[in-house]
Motif scaffolding. Sequence first.
Motif, short mmCIF file in Angstrom:
data_model
loop_
_atom_site.label_atom_id
_atom_site.label_comp_id
_atom_site.label_asym_id
_atom_site.label_seq_id
_atom_site.Cartn_x
_atom_site.Cartn_y
_atom_site.Cartn_z
N TYR A 70 36.71 42.18 44.65
CA TYR A 70 35.91 41.63 43.55
C TYR A 70 35.67 40.13 43.75
O TYR A 70 34.55 39.64 43.57
N SER A 74 32.21 38.18 44.14
CA SER A 74 31.80 37.16 43.17
C SER A 74 31.43 35.85 43.85
O SER A 74 30.58 35.10 43.37
N GLY A 127 31.74 42.55 41.89
CA GLY A 127 31.94 41.11 41.82
C GLY A 127 30.64 40.34 41.99
O GLY A 127 30.37 39.38 41.27
#
Length: 221
Positions: A70, A74, A127
């Motif tokens: 994740y 991100s 993410g």
Amino acid sequence: MSAGPALVWTVVLTFVFLECAVILGLFLPGDSMLITAGVVMASHASGEAQVWALSIGTMIAAIAGNQVGYVIGSRTGHRLVARKNGRYINAKNLQRVTELLRRHGFVAVLIARWIPWVRTLCPTVAGAAGMDHRKFTVASTIGAILWAPVLLLIGYYAGGFLDRVPWLMPIVVATLVIGLIVGTVLGIRHYRQEMAKPAEDFELETVPLNIVDAETRTARG
């Protein structure tokens, strides 16, 4: 802990973490590895205690792996790297995972645990798309409980039945271990071939607010 269980612990936790965290995990035989580990544990005297402890370990490794995946996603923003003519890391598969998250959100993260290639791509896409981190964490935790320990215990209790036939157990274990080794070698080879293919950017489309953290989306403009 004897050398056998120690090796099983090392392999299982490493494979589970990698399969849930990074692209290499796409090419590792995760499901068959868990079942094989369970069968191998059944052949050891301390197998029952070991397999239950390892079940907790695999759950933690799966949760940690998803968190790493994740974070990686991100940090890429909405732009992910696909591979032209790639077997798994292609724009089509990334779009399929995006659609799965868009339509089902929380439930999609649970479903992803049982689909090998989706299991690895889902955290990164979630993410990158800005899926609410708390919802993702809860879903991935529930998914971890329902995936790795379950397959591990299936292998262990199946191995318990096989252990009643002395001549059969060594044959089954040897076959499973050889298959796992061959699968891992081929997987690493396929990973290298995949990563050698030309890269292409994949732009994530806007994802509805019901699965996206509004603050993250606002910050990204």
